[in-house]
Design a protein around this motif. Structure first.
Motif, mmCIF file in Angstrom:
data_model
loop_
_atom_site.group_PDB
_atom_site.id
_atom_site.type_symbol
_atom_site.label_atom_id
_atom_site.label_comp_id
_atom_site.label_asym_id
_atom_site.label_seq_id
_atom_site.Cartn_x
_atom_site.Cartn_y
_atom_site.Cartn_z
ATOM 1 N N CYS A 1 0.702 -1.217 0.001
ATOM 2 C CA CYS A 1 0.106 -0.057 0.012
ATOM 3 C C CYS A 1 0.962 1.256 0.258
ATOM 4 O O CYS A 1 1.659 1.423 0.936
ATOM 5 C CB CYS A 1 -0.937 -0.058 1.175
ATOM 6 S SG CYS A 1 -1.876 1.365 1.384
ATOM 7 N N VAL B 1 -9.259 -6.643 -2.561
ATOM 8 C CA VAL B 1 -8.936 -6.618 -0.975
ATOM 9 C C VAL B 1 -10.152 -7.081 -0.091
ATOM 10 O O VAL B 1 -11.310 -6.882 -0.642
ATOM 11 C CB VAL B 1 -8.487 -5.494 -0.414
ATOM 12 C CG1 VAL B 1 -7.148 -4.929 -1.426
ATOM 13 C CG2 VAL B 1 -9.680 -4.056 -0.895
ATOM 14 N N PHE C 1 -10.725 5.396 -1.462
ATOM 15 C CA PHE C 1 -9.616 6.123 -1.535
ATOM 16 C C PHE C 1 -8.455 5.093 -1.564
ATOM 17 O O PHE C 1 -7.158 5.423 -0.869
ATOM 18 C CB PHE C 1 -9.637 6.935 -0.057
ATOM 19 C CG PHE C 1 -10.452 7.686 0.244
ATOM 20 C CD1 PHE C 1 -10.997 8.475 -0.501
ATOM 21 C CD2 PHE C 1 -11.331 7.358 1.204
ATOM 22 C CE1 PHE C 1 -11.873 9.548 -0.447
ATOM 23 C CE2 PHE C 1 -12.538 8.341 1.540
ATOM 24 C CZ PHE C 1 -12.775 9.269 0.786
ATOM 25 N N CYS C 2 -8.393 3.938 -2.339
ATOM 26 C CA CYS C 2 -7.359 3.097 -2.593
ATOM 27 C C CYS C 2 -6.832 2.970 -3.752
ATOM 28 O O CYS C 2 -7.642 3.138 -4.981
ATOM 29 C CB CYS C 2 -7.957 1.703 -2.181
ATOM 30 S SG CYS C 2 -6.878 0.357 -2.702
HETATM 31 S S1 SF4 Z 1 -7.433 -1.182 0.741
HETATM 32 FE FE1 SF4 Z 1 -6.458 0.608 1.874
HETATM 33 S S2 SF4 Z 1 -4.652 -0.067 3.084
HETATM 34 FE FE2 SF4 Z 1 -5.347 -1.484 1.464
HETATM 35 S S3 SF4 Z 1 -3.855 -1.197 -0.281
HETATM 36 FE FE3 SF4 Z 1 -6.114 -0.141 -0.610
HETATM 37 S S4 SF4 Z 1 -5.470 1.918 0.413
HETATM 38 FE FE4 SF4 Z 1 -3.790 0.500 1.287
#
Ligand code: SF4
Length: 333
Positions: A80, A208, A284-285
């Protein structure tokens, strides 16, 4: 005994031979009955509101854990992009905790990866051979987890939530791999005695791990659907069972390029007869950018879902799931 914490899947073979136990901060965050309190705490410590909730949570959980953690292994390449800033926060608020930066080299260079493994080895006083010895012990359990996953894919009797939680917990085996082993044995024994459920449409889950706490229950309890594949969670479980540590952590797909992941997803679609995929992205990823290629290159219909904070599905997302699942049922009558 203290915990060695980490921000994503790392070679836990270097932790078990020490007198410490591994602790995946993500698992601690998301399985807590009140994960929102960790997000609030992350924001109070200075995390901008428009930061991924997982990152805020990974800072917030230190409220509970700081006293029992001696080291945090933070993955600075292959995970990340926010981790660099997260490390700064850890160093400011928790100066007593050592930080080890670990990288999965983006060019998959085995020599670079070996240097990263050696860095862990030299910090913990664990030789490559000793870590390999631990790998052999863990691989017996991983092979059993593979068997469990494939048996469940055949029988379809356990809830998706149960399977997803078990797979995602393989990153630290909940701090006790012997107990984990017994739990997997019990699941296998139960599955072997059950009749297969064959009247459901099978789908997979990629991306994720979801921050929604009821996504799988909602899908399986509302529609004649079975979620029978968990891409990243299966990847975390080191299911490829390579003969050495370097090959194992090069076969781990999550930190590297997207195209191998897509190839694996398409292979599992064939192997498990999946009719669709739910692809999850986190608000926001940076990994959201991958979703465009996932949607283009996956061989079955893809429902793209986005989540922000921990909790149940919102009404708008439920409606999108409903219309996708109804169309899927029409197409598979
Ligand atoms: S979900 Fe959040 S912690 Fe996981 S890679 Fe994306 S921004 Fe990073």
């Amino acid at each position: 005994m203290t915990s060695i914490a980490f921000t994503t899947t790392i070679p836990q073979e270097y932790i078990w031979p020490t007198s410490h136990v591994p602790l995946d901060l993500n698992n601690y965050f998301i399985t807590n009955p009140d994960p929102m309190k960790f997000i609030d705490s992350g924001e109070r410590k200075g995390m901008p509101r428009n930061t991924c909730s997982w990152i805020k949570g990974l800072l917030g959980v230190l409220d509970d854990l700081a006293e029992r953690i001696s080291v945090i292994i933070a993955v600075t390449e292959g995970d990340c992009s926010n981790n660099h800033a997260l490390i700064n926060m850890y160093q400011y608020y928790y100066p007593h905790i050592d930080i080890i930066r670990f990288s999965y080299p983006s060019d998959k260079n085995p020599e670079k990866l070996k240097m990263e493994l050696d860095k862990l080895g030299s910090y913990f006083g664990v030789s490559y051979d000793k870590a390999m010895h631990t790998k052999k012990i863990l691989d017996q359990l991983r092979s059993k987890i593979n068997k469990f996953d494939l048996l469940q894919n055949e029988k379809n009797t356990l809830s998706a939530k149960t399977v997803q939680q078990l797979l995602v917990s393989t990153t630290d085996f909940n701090g006790d791999y012997n107990l984990f082993n017994s739990q997997v044995d019990a699941h296998i024994q139960k599955l072997q005695g059950q009749q297969a459920i064959t009247d459901k449409i099978k789908i997979g889950y990629t991306g994720v791990p979801t921050i929604y706490n009821d996504l799988f229950d909602y899908v399986e309890n509302t529609f004649p659907i079975k979620v029978a594949y968990f891409e990243v969670e299966q990847d975390f479980s080191m299911h490829w069972l390579k003969h050495d540590l370097i090959q194992q952590y090069l076969a781990f797909q999550y930190p590297y390029d997207l195209f191998n992941r897509i190839q694996t997803i398409n292979m599992e679609i064939e192997r498990r007869s999946l009719k669709a995929i739910i692809h999850y992205v986190q608000s926001f990823c940076h990994r959201q950018i991958d979703a465009a290629l996932i949607q283009k290159l996956i061989k079955v219909p893809v429902l793209l879902l986005e989540g922000d904070t921990p909790g149940p599905l919102d009404m708008r997302t439920k409606i999108r799931i409903e219309s996708f699942m109804e169309r899927l049922q029409d197409e598979n009558r």
